[in-house]
Design an enzyme around this catalytic site. Structure first.
Site, PDB file in Angstrom:
ATOM      1  N   ASP A   2       0.869  -1.176   0.000  1.00  0.00           N
ATOM      2  CA  ASP A   2       0.000   0.000   0.000  1.00  0.00           C
ATOM      3  C   ASP A   2       0.910   1.230   0.000  1.00  0.00           C
ATOM      4  OD1 ASP A   2       1.000   0.172   2.529  1.00  0.00           O
ATOM      5  OD2 ASP A   2      -0.923   0.064   3.550  1.00  0.00           O
ATOM      6  N   HIS A  47      -5.419 -22.116   9.598  1.00  0.00           N
ATOM      7  CA  HIS A  47      -6.780 -22.520   9.209  1.00  0.00           C
ATOM      8  C   HIS A  47      -7.538 -21.366   8.540  1.00  0.00           C
ATOM      9  CE1 HIS A  47     -10.792 -24.034   9.002  1.00  0.00           C
ATOM     10  NE2 HIS A  47     -11.181 -22.898   9.567  1.00  0.00           N
ATOM     11  N   CYS A  70     -12.277 -29.257   5.756  1.00  0.00           N
ATOM     12  CA  CYS A  70     -11.131 -28.394   5.438  1.00  0.00           C
ATOM     13  C   CYS A  70      -9.867 -29.224   5.251  1.00  0.00           C
ATOM     14  CB  CYS A  70     -10.946 -27.358   6.547  1.00  0.00           C
ATOM     15  SG  CYS A  70      -9.532 -26.275   6.305  1.00  0.00           S
ATOM     16  N   ASP A 115      -7.799  -7.522   0.125  1.00  0.00           N
ATOM     17  CA  ASP A 115      -6.906  -7.762   1.255  1.00  0.00           C
ATOM     18  C   ASP A 115      -7.697  -7.423   2.508  1.00  0.00           C
ATOM     19  OD1 ASP A 115      -5.775  -5.157   2.873  1.00  0.00           O
ATOM     20  OD2 ASP A 115      -6.548  -4.639   0.893  1.00  0.00           O
ATOM     21  N   CYS A 123      -6.517 -28.551  10.417  1.00  0.00           N
ATOM     22  CA  CYS A 123      -7.673 -29.454  10.442  1.00  0.00           C
ATOM     23  C   CYS A 123      -7.274 -30.911  10.218  1.00  0.00           C
ATOM     24  CB  CYS A 123      -8.709 -29.021   9.413  1.00  0.00           C
ATOM     25  SG  CYS A 123      -9.560 -27.511   9.912  1.00  0.00           S
ATOM     26  N   CYS A 156      -6.721 -28.014   5.477  1.00  0.00           N
ATOM     27  CA  CYS A 156      -5.533 -27.319   5.984  1.00  0.00           C
ATOM     28  C   CYS A 156      -4.764 -28.191   6.972  1.00  0.00           C
ATOM     29  CB  CYS A 156      -5.914 -25.979   6.617  1.00  0.00           C
ATOM     30  SG  CYS A 156      -6.407 -26.080   8.352  1.00  0.00           S
TER      31      CYS A 156
END
Ligand code: ZN
Length: 372
Positions: free
Chosen positions: A92, A337, A306, A268, A311, A308
């Site tokens: 930014d 996660h 999930c 974002d 998980c 991930c």
């Protein structure tokens, strides 16, 4: 420079799927960018970001400029090498952070005159500085310095900020053109408060400057949700369809689904990472607070669907325990996660756009999310 190609469009909504090519790799859109404020996405390593399938991260110019400072970044020839992230980076301009964090901020035609929130030191950042600093950081996508206003703000305040934003955008573009190394792309930021005619004026003035991409700034600053969507709905079609469209600082999973259907490509937000550190976990079946006593004996993963690392390997009971003890691992596993969830959501949207079934996707998304 960047290259942007639209690969598929939804016939029922304005959602589109594209491919954004940068110097550090190509990005599939719509895309969510995890926020790495101070050269780190809090609690996770770049390797973990890759495993969460992050394609691009956002870093904050204001923070890096103050700490560690540009001398350190120069030593490493840029942020990529300093933080060991080899994927694309968007920075930014620092404008929003000066507006929200710096102790004293005086806005003049020249730029922002502000005091560091860390040590009170005085700084002046001009539009030219913002482009130069972001180029030194080596970001693939850099943003024009813009003038942000609070919500609510009257029309006069919005007009003044808009005029300044356009003028600064022109100066940023000139500076960007002068720098020999133009591997990066400069995006213009649409301002105009909550006034539709000012938003349209801002968009038009920026389009005349011809940027490689455009962003909507000044949204999600405390206004009602409906107003945010109304502004995005109004602005997104005004921006050229062949360029990437980025809605800054938004939002919840529901916000992302709505904004993608309105034609936004990039996002974002600190929400997945910040909320992870506060124990809030996002799942396909709604959000949960891992601190809740009900999870004490729960042997299931956060979200059985999930994929991930968290998980696949850990139970809710364990995450509940870690969080209750304020163990450092809690922040890391929760962040993994939440990021995976957000990034997976973007991929699911992309898939629905390719299949031209965005409305079906939306219906099923809302039905599941309201289950908890
Ligand atoms: Zn998970």
């Amino acid at each position: 420079m960047i290259d942007f190609n639209i690969e598929a469009k939804s016939s029922e909504t304005r959602a589109r799927a594209g491919n954004l090519i940068t110097a550090h790799g190509s990005i599939e859109t719509p895309v969510f960018m995890p926020v790495g404020t101070a050269g780190t996405v809090k609690a996770v390593t770049p390797e973990e970001l890759h495993k969460c399938r992050a394609q691009i991260i956002l870093s904050n110019t204001y923070h890096l400029y103050l700490r560690p400072g540009m001398e350190v970044i120069r030593q490493f020839s840029g942020l990529h090498s300093f933080m060991n992230w080899d994927g694309p980076i968007l920075t930014d301009s620092g404008g929003f952070q000066i507006f929200s964090l710096a102790k004293i901020s005086k806005t003049t035609q020249q730029g922002f005159d502000f005091q560091s929130h860390i040590d009170g030191s005085r700084h002046l950042i001009t539009p030219e500085d913002a482009v130069e600093i972001q180029t030194t950081l080596g970001a693939d996508i850099i943003m024009c310095l813009d003038s942000c206003i609070p919500y609510p703000a009257d029309e006069k305040t919005a007009i003044d900020a808009l005029k300044l934003t356009t003028r600064w955008a022109g100066r940023c573009k000139t500076k960007w053109g002068q720098l020999s190394d133009q591997k990066n792309a400069l995006f213009g930021i649409v301002q105009g408060g909550m006034f539709k005619h000012l938003r349209a004026q801002s968009a038009e003035e920026l389009i005349n400057l011809n940027f490689p991409g455009y962003a909507l700034g000044g949204l999600s600053v405390g206004e009602p949700k409906e107003l945010m969507f109304e502004m995005a709905d109004h602005c997104l079609p005004l921006l050229p369809d062949e360029k990437p469209k980025y809605v800054m600082g938004v939002g919840t999973p529901e916000d992302l689904v709505e904004l993608v259907s309105l034609g936004a490509d990039m996002f974002d937000c600190v929400m997945p990472t910040r909320n992870a550190r506060n124990g809030q976990l996002f799942t396909a079946h709604g959000n949960i607070n891992i601190n809740n006593a009900g999870f004490k004996y729960d042997t299931d993963p956060v979200d059985p669907g999930c994929g991930c690392y968290t998980c696949l390997k850990y139970s809710r009971a364990y995450l509940h325990h870690l969080y209750r003890c304020r163990e450092l691992l809690a922040y890391r596993l929760n962040t993994i996660h939440n990021l995976y969830y957000y990034l997976q959501l973007m991929r699911a949207m992309r898939k629905a756009i390719f299949a031209d079934k965005f409305n079906d996707f939306k219906k099923s998304f809302y039905r599941k999310r309201s289950m908890n």
